[in-house]
Design an enzyme around this catalytic site. Structure first.
Site, short mmCIF file in Angstrom:
data_model
loop_
_atom_site.label_atom_id
_atom_site.label_comp_id
_atom_site.label_asym_id
_atom_site.label_seq_id
_atom_site.Cartn_x
_atom_site.Cartn_y
_atom_site.Cartn_z
N HIS A 85 1.08 -1.26 0.22
CA HIS A 85 0.00 0.27 0.42
C HIS A 85 0.75 1.21 0.56
O HIS A 85 0.31 2.51 -0.41
CB HIS A 85 -0.66 -0.07 1.30
N SER A 89 -3.34 -8.06 2.96
CA SER A 89 -3.03 -7.83 4.77
C SER A 89 -3.79 -8.93 4.90
O SER A 89 -3.48 -9.53 6.02
CB SER A 89 -4.14 -7.07 4.70
N LYS A 144 -18.43 -5.85 9.81
CA LYS A 144 -17.25 -6.30 9.46
C LYS A 144 -15.90 -5.90 11.06
O LYS A 144 -16.07 -4.99 11.13
CB LYS A 144 -15.80 -6.21 8.44
N ARG A 197 -2.26 -6.21 -7.78
CA ARG A 197 -1.17 -7.15 -7.90
C ARG A 197 -1.03 -8.82 -8.97
O ARG A 197 -0.50 -9.04 -8.89
CB ARG A 197 -1.49 -8.44 -6.36
#
Length: 155
Positions: free
Chosen positions: A18, A129, A42, A91
Protein backbone atom coordinates in the site's frame (compact mmCIF):
# COMPACT_ATOMS: atom_id res chain seq x y z
CA UNK A 1 -7.07 22.51 -10.61
CA UNK A 2 -5.54 20.43 -7.83
CA UNK A 3 -5.28 16.73 -8.70
CA UNK A 4 -6.64 14.90 -5.64
CA UNK A 5 -6.76 11.10 -5.48
CA UNK A 6 -8.58 8.97 -2.94
CA UNK A 7 -6.83 5.71 -2.11
CA UNK A 8 -9.65 3.67 -0.52
CA UNK A 9 -9.41 0.40 1.36
CA UNK A 10 -9.92 -1.36 4.65
CA UNK A 11 -6.14 -1.40 5.25
CA UNK A 12 -6.33 -4.07 7.94
CA UNK A 13 -3.34 -3.78 8.01
CA UNK A 14 -1.74 -1.12 5.78
CA UNK A 15 1.21 -2.86 4.10
CA UNK A 16 4.43 -1.95 2.33
CA UNK A 17 2.54 -2.70 -0.88
CA UNK A 18 0.00 0.00 0.00
CA UNK A 19 2.82 2.38 0.93
CA UNK A 20 4.47 1.75 -2.45
CA UNK A 21 1.27 2.61 -4.33
CA UNK A 22 0.82 5.84 -2.34
CA UNK A 23 4.41 7.00 -2.83
CA UNK A 24 4.33 6.23 -6.54
CA UNK A 25 0.95 7.97 -6.75
CA UNK A 26 2.57 11.19 -5.51
CA UNK A 27 4.27 11.37 -8.91
CA UNK A 28 0.81 11.65 -10.50
CA UNK A 29 -1.28 13.59 -7.99
CA UNK A 30 -0.96 16.77 -5.94
CA UNK A 31 -2.67 15.22 -2.93
CA UNK A 32 -3.53 11.67 -1.89
CA UNK A 33 -6.19 10.96 0.69
CA UNK A 34 -5.92 7.49 2.19
CA UNK A 35 -9.51 6.57 2.97
CA UNK A 36 -10.12 3.77 5.44
CA UNK A 37 -13.61 2.45 4.90
CA UNK A 38 -15.51 1.36 8.00
CA UNK A 39 -17.83 -1.58 7.60
CA UNK A 40 -20.20 -2.09 10.52
CA UNK A 41 -20.70 -5.71 9.45
CA UNK A 42 -16.99 -6.57 9.68
CA UNK A 43 -14.79 -6.88 12.74
CA UNK A 44 -11.37 -5.33 12.20
CA UNK A 45 -8.27 -7.23 13.29
CA UNK A 46 -6.26 -4.06 14.00
CA UNK A 47 -8.20 -1.25 15.71
CA UNK A 48 -9.17 1.55 13.32
CA UNK A 49 -7.79 4.40 15.44
CA UNK A 50 -4.48 2.59 15.83
CA UNK A 51 -4.25 1.98 12.06
CA UNK A 52 -4.95 5.65 11.35
CA UNK A 53 -2.10 6.58 13.70
CA UNK A 54 0.32 4.12 12.12
CA UNK A 55 -0.47 5.37 8.61
CA UNK A 56 -0.20 9.02 9.66
CA UNK A 57 3.19 8.28 11.27
CA UNK A 58 4.33 6.48 8.11
CA UNK A 59 3.65 9.57 5.99
CA UNK A 60 4.51 12.26 8.54
CA UNK A 61 7.14 13.70 6.16
CA UNK A 62 4.64 14.00 3.30
CA UNK A 63 2.23 16.94 3.69
CA UNK A 64 0.42 15.95 0.47
CA UNK A 65 -0.83 12.73 2.11
CA UNK A 66 -3.60 12.58 4.68
CA UNK A 67 -5.81 9.89 6.22
CA UNK A 68 -9.60 9.87 6.67
CA UNK A 69 -12.09 7.24 7.75
CA UNK A 70 -15.53 6.87 6.25
CA UNK A 71 -18.81 4.95 6.21
CA UNK A 72 -20.28 5.66 2.79
CA UNK A 73 -19.90 4.69 -0.83
CA UNK A 74 -16.37 5.38 -2.01
CA UNK A 75 -17.63 7.44 -4.97
CA UNK A 76 -19.59 9.70 -2.60
CA UNK A 77 -16.54 10.15 -0.39
CA UNK A 78 -14.39 11.05 -3.41
CA UNK A 79 -16.97 13.61 -4.55
CA UNK A 80 -17.18 15.14 -1.06
CA UNK A 81 -13.37 15.39 -0.86
CA UNK A 82 -13.12 16.96 -4.31
CA UNK A 83 -11.13 13.95 -5.50
CA UNK A 84 -11.46 13.32 -9.22
CA UNK A 85 -9.32 10.17 -9.06
CA UNK A 86 -9.44 6.85 -7.23
CA UNK A 87 -6.04 5.24 -6.82
CA UNK A 88 -5.89 1.44 -6.70
CA UNK A 89 -3.09 -1.11 -6.73
CA UNK A 90 -3.22 -4.34 -8.70
CA UNK A 91 -1.18 -7.40 -7.74
CA UNK A 92 -2.61 -9.82 -10.31
CA UNK A 93 -5.43 -10.51 -12.76
CA UNK A 94 -7.77 -11.53 -9.93
CA UNK A 95 -7.35 -8.05 -8.44
CA UNK A 96 -8.08 -6.54 -11.86
CA UNK A 97 -11.35 -8.44 -12.31
CA UNK A 98 -12.57 -7.31 -8.89
CA UNK A 99 -11.32 -3.72 -9.18
CA UNK A 100 -12.64 -3.25 -12.72
CA UNK A 101 -16.22 -3.95 -11.59
CA UNK A 102 -15.89 -1.53 -8.68
CA UNK A 103 -14.40 1.14 -10.96
CA UNK A 104 -17.37 0.85 -13.32
CA UNK A 105 -19.87 1.28 -10.49
CA UNK A 106 -17.95 4.22 -9.01
CA UNK A 107 -17.98 5.90 -12.43
CA UNK A 108 -21.73 5.31 -12.67
CA UNK A 109 -22.27 7.01 -9.28
CA UNK A 110 -19.76 9.83 -9.83
CA UNK A 111 -19.18 10.32 -13.55
CA UNK A 112 -16.27 12.73 -13.07
CA UNK A 113 -14.15 10.19 -11.19
CA UNK A 114 -11.41 8.20 -12.93
CA UNK A 115 -9.89 5.10 -11.39
CA UNK A 116 -6.14 4.89 -11.86
CA UNK A 117 -4.55 1.47 -11.46
CA UNK A 118 -0.89 1.05 -10.56
CA UNK A 119 0.69 -2.36 -10.86
CA UNK A 120 2.26 -3.46 -7.60
CA UNK A 121 6.05 -3.52 -7.58
CA UNK A 122 7.08 -7.15 -8.19
CA UNK A 123 8.86 -7.68 -4.86
CA UNK A 124 5.70 -6.58 -3.01
CA UNK A 125 3.12 -8.50 -5.05
CA UNK A 126 2.89 -11.53 -2.70
CA UNK A 127 1.95 -9.33 0.27
CA UNK A 128 -1.72 -9.17 1.24
CA UNK A 129 -3.42 -7.89 4.37
CA UNK A 130 -5.16 -11.22 4.93
CA UNK A 131 -1.87 -13.15 4.85
CA UNK A 132 -0.31 -10.67 7.26
CA UNK A 133 -3.27 -10.99 9.64
CA UNK A 134 -2.94 -14.78 9.62
CA UNK A 135 0.82 -14.65 10.23
CA UNK A 136 0.37 -12.17 13.08
CA UNK A 137 -2.55 -14.09 14.60
CA UNK A 138 -0.33 -17.17 14.92
CA UNK A 139 2.69 -15.36 16.32
CA UNK A 140 4.83 -15.04 13.21
CA UNK A 141 6.86 -11.85 12.66
CA UNK A 142 5.29 -9.45 10.13
CA UNK A 143 7.34 -6.26 10.41
CA UNK A 144 9.16 -6.90 7.13
CA UNK A 145 5.78 -6.50 5.35
CA UNK A 146 4.73 -3.30 7.15
CA UNK A 147 6.01 0.31 6.95
CA UNK A 148 5.74 0.58 10.75
CA UNK A 149 6.72 -1.69 13.63
CA UNK A 150 4.30 -3.75 15.71
CA UNK A 151 5.31 -4.48 19.26
CA UNK A 152 5.23 -8.15 20.25
CA UNK A 153 1.61 -9.14 20.85
CA UNK A 154 0.34 -5.74 19.65
CA UNK A 155 -2.97 -5.61 17.94
Amino acid sequence: MKRIALFPGSFDPFTKGHEDIVLRGLQLFDEIVIGIGRNANKQRYFPLDQMVGWIEDTFRAYPAIRVVTYEDLTANVARNLGARFLLRGLRNTTDFEYENSIAQVNRHIYFEVETVFLITSPHLAPISSSIIRDLHRYGQPVDEFLPYTLLQGQQ
